[in-house]
Scaffold this active site. Sequence first.
Site, mmCIF file in Angstrom:
data_model
loop_
_atom_site.group_PDB
_atom_site.id
_atom_site.type_symbol
_atom_site.label_atom_id
_atom_site.label_comp_id
_atom_site.label_asym_id
_atom_site.label_seq_id
_atom_site.Cartn_x
_atom_site.Cartn_y
_atom_site.Cartn_z
ATOM 1 N N THR A 1 17.314 15.667 -3.773
ATOM 2 C CA THR A 1 17.543 16.652 -2.712
ATOM 3 C C THR A 1 17.161 18.010 -3.274
ATOM 4 O O THR A 1 17.768 18.490 -4.223
ATOM 5 C CB THR A 1 19.001 16.659 -2.246
ATOM 6 O OG1 THR A 1 19.349 15.355 -1.790
ATOM 7 C CG2 THR A 1 19.203 17.662 -1.119
ATOM 8 N N LYS B 1 17.426 15.884 5.034
ATOM 9 C CA LYS B 1 18.556 15.645 4.122
ATOM 10 C C LYS B 1 19.558 16.791 4.190
ATOM 11 O O LYS B 1 20.781 16.579 4.121
ATOM 12 C CB LYS B 1 18.051 15.473 2.695
ATOM 13 C CG LYS B 1 19.153 15.296 1.648
ATOM 14 C CD LYS B 1 20.051 14.085 1.946
ATOM 15 C CE LYS B 1 21.228 13.994 0.963
ATOM 16 N NZ LYS B 1 20.831 13.644 -0.397
ATOM 17 N N LYS C 1 25.206 22.152 -4.738
ATOM 18 C CA LYS C 1 23.792 22.541 -4.785
ATOM 19 C C LYS C 1 23.126 22.313 -3.430
ATOM 20 O O LYS C 1 22.406 23.180 -2.919
ATOM 21 C CB LYS C 1 23.082 21.737 -5.883
ATOM 22 C CG LYS C 1 21.578 21.954 -5.956
ATOM 23 C CD LYS C 1 20.780 20.829 -5.264
ATOM 24 C CE LYS C 1 20.950 19.500 -5.964
ATOM 25 N NZ LYS C 1 20.121 18.437 -5.325
#
Length: 290
Positions: free
Chosen positions: A95, A170, A238
Amino acid sequence: MKIGFIGTGIMGKSMAGHLMAAGHTLSIYNRTRSKAEDLLARGAHWFDSPAALAKASEVIITIIGYPKDVEAMYLGESGILQHAPKGCITIDMTTSSPELAKQIANIGSERGIACLDAPVSGGDIGARDAKLSIMVGGDQQAFDAALPLLQLMGKNIALLGPAGAGQHAKLCNQIVIASSIMGVCEGLMYAKTAGLDPLAVLEVIGGGAAGGVQLNVQGPRMIKGDFAPGFMLEHFVKDIGLAIAEADRMGLVLPGLTQAKKLYDILMQQGHGRTGYHALFELYLRKEVP
């Protein structure tokens, strides 16, 4: 096929294993060799650098940590795009940043290398059972060529647009999870404070409109105090940071995501980055929610 795989962590180890079990020749590079020992014992080949692995591969799959890691792995002097052969396909399943995915794809195209961004959802269980959702951005021809490999690792696979589209999808996934997990924490705290058996409540409401992975899978873990990582909290932080940055760039206000980031930042400051992201419940239990 000759597949190079970089990143044999919680999820990558299982994903690479499925490829090897299907008969593909698997080469591995990882910063920590010990995390690849099981795969090496089963016949995978070790390479001491990404450059050496890239030269020997027809397809290169990466699932690593942060955008800065992806940038170094693909664009550095000893990175993948400097050393992969023409006609190679790369699949970054980390990701990462949509803009970085576009940059990688553009540079790859100039060198005759097709680059897909294909982040995944499903955590350690989805990786173990080869039932990951895989969100792909990139060229249709490269996607078609890579699809048989992706099908060895996941069940719900879609090409969603050009380079960067997989990463955007995502981030949508993480946005939904961020607010959903807060809802699960708050529902469980309400049940507990009202004197109800939280597990009994989960069994009832999990079969109704409130049901879903966060409630039905993470809920029981929260109640039991099992915060072992299927997906680490620091990586989730993150991801939602990337989502906030992209939302800001698009002029989009996402208050639920912003609140989730505030709560997770508290846990990070307390040193809980290596626990599972469902450890957010700890903050509610300690009544430290601002």
